[in-house]
Design a protein around this motif. Structure first.
Motif, PDB file in Angstrom:
ATOM      1  N   CYS A  12      11.290 -36.512  57.785  1.00  0.00           N
ATOM      2  CA  CYS A  12      11.863 -36.476  59.143  1.00  0.00           C
ATOM      3  C   CYS A  12      11.696 -35.084  59.750  1.00  0.00           C
ATOM      4  O   CYS A  12      12.590 -34.243  59.628  1.00  0.00           O
ATOM      5  CB  CYS A  12      13.344 -36.843  59.100  1.00  0.00           C
ATOM      6  SG  CYS A  12      13.685 -38.496  58.458  1.00  0.00           S
ATOM      7  N   GLN A  53      19.914 -40.628  60.319  1.00  0.00           N
ATOM      8  CA  GLN A  53      18.574 -41.187  60.115  1.00  0.00           C
ATOM      9  C   GLN A  53      18.624 -42.508  59.353  1.00  0.00           C
ATOM     10  O   GLN A  53      19.419 -42.673  58.423  1.00  0.00           O
ATOM     11  CB  GLN A  53      17.701 -40.207  59.329  1.00  0.00           C
ATOM     12  CG  GLN A  53      17.544 -38.851  59.980  1.00  0.00           C
ATOM     13  CD  GLN A  53      17.038 -38.963  61.390  1.00  0.00           C
ATOM     14  OE1 GLN A  53      16.001 -39.569  61.652  1.00  0.00           O
ATOM     15  NE2 GLN A  53      17.778 -38.378  62.330  1.00  0.00           N
ATOM     16  N   GLU A  72      18.725 -37.455  66.479  1.00  0.00           N
ATOM     17  CA  GLU A  72      17.383 -37.229  65.923  1.00  0.00           C
ATOM     18  C   GLU A  72      17.348 -35.974  65.058  1.00  0.00           C
ATOM     19  O   GLU A  72      16.563 -35.889  64.115  1.00  0.00           O
ATOM     20  CB  GLU A  72      16.368 -37.095  67.052  1.00  0.00           C
ATOM     21  CG  GLU A  72      16.071 -38.389  67.781  1.00  0.00           C
ATOM     22  CD  GLU A  72      15.178 -38.179  68.997  1.00  0.00           C
ATOM     23  OE1 GLU A  72      14.953 -37.004  69.368  1.00  0.00           O
ATOM     24  OE2 GLU A  72      14.715 -39.183  69.570  1.00  0.00           O
TER      25      GLU A  72
END
Length: 217
Positions: free
Chosen positions: A104, A161, A155
């Motif tokens: 990520c 997530q 985010e």
């Protein structure tokens, strides 16, 4: 309803719940294993919330180096006892979290609560000045900006997530499941990403400048 001991043990192995809790869950679900797991999970998650304020000072520091050795992560994950820190479930959770962080690129913080107020103000200013908002009423602008900022902050947050191995749950939910399973509070304290060459100014040969220097000598 009488529940065979092997069913109770099977449910215990799958959930980590106590023997009596497993027996009661199976009895209340008429021996249906899936319903019993669901019932224990709901109960476990409720208990996990109560454990969230307990001090977690033990744990491990886990690392993950992605293929190619160009990006890596160190993450510290805490629990309450060294006994739980040595359990394979806890260590596998730490490995999964380290891998998740590498996967990520936008994630910079453990949770939204950790994001500096200055960052939030900066992101809000950027969103507020976007051209697509100029002709909209002020109240509509505020709602749009608020929604965009909420999305942007999530985010940047690890806890928000989707888990890369099961996108039906978030990282926060994954940790709650392990709190229920292991019976201790679990916290992700901090992490650090390492990108090869990050922050360095790569030297590039300037052929024309070199030629000019030679001519002018």
């Amino acid at each position: 309803m009488k529940i065979p001991a092997k069913f109770v043990q099977e449910l215990r192995n799958k959930t980590g719940a106590g023997m009596m809790d497993c027996k009661k869950a199976l009895q209340s679900s008429d021996g249906n294993m899936e319903l019993a797991i669901e019932a224990l999970r709901k109960k476990g998650l409720a208990l996990a919330g109560k454990k969230a304020n307990r001090i977690a000072a033990e744990g491990i520091i886990e690392s993950y180096i992605h293929a190619g050795s160009r990006i890596g992560v160190l993450v510290e994950i805490n629990c309450e006892t060294d006994f739980v820190a040595r359990r394979s479930e806890f260590q596998n959770l730490a490995k999964d979290l380290a891998m998740q962080i590498v996967a990520c690129p936008s994630v910079q913080y453990v949770s939204v609560d950790n994001i500096d107020h200055g960052i939030i103000e900066f992101e809000t200013r950027i969103e507020s000045e976007k051209e697509d908002l100029l002709n909209k009423p002020v109240d509509i602008q505020e709602k749009i900006v608020s929604g965009r900022i909420e999305k942007r902050l999530k985010e940047m947050s690890l806890m928000n997530q989707p888990f890369i191995k099961n996108t039906d749950i978030s990282i926060e939910e994954l940790i709650k499941q392990h709190i229920a399973l292991l019976g201790e509070n679990i916290k992700v304290r901090r992490f650090e990403k390492f990108l090869l060459g990050e922050g360095l100014e790569k030297k590039e040969d300037n052929f024309l400048a070199d030629v000019e220097n030679i001519i002018n000598k």
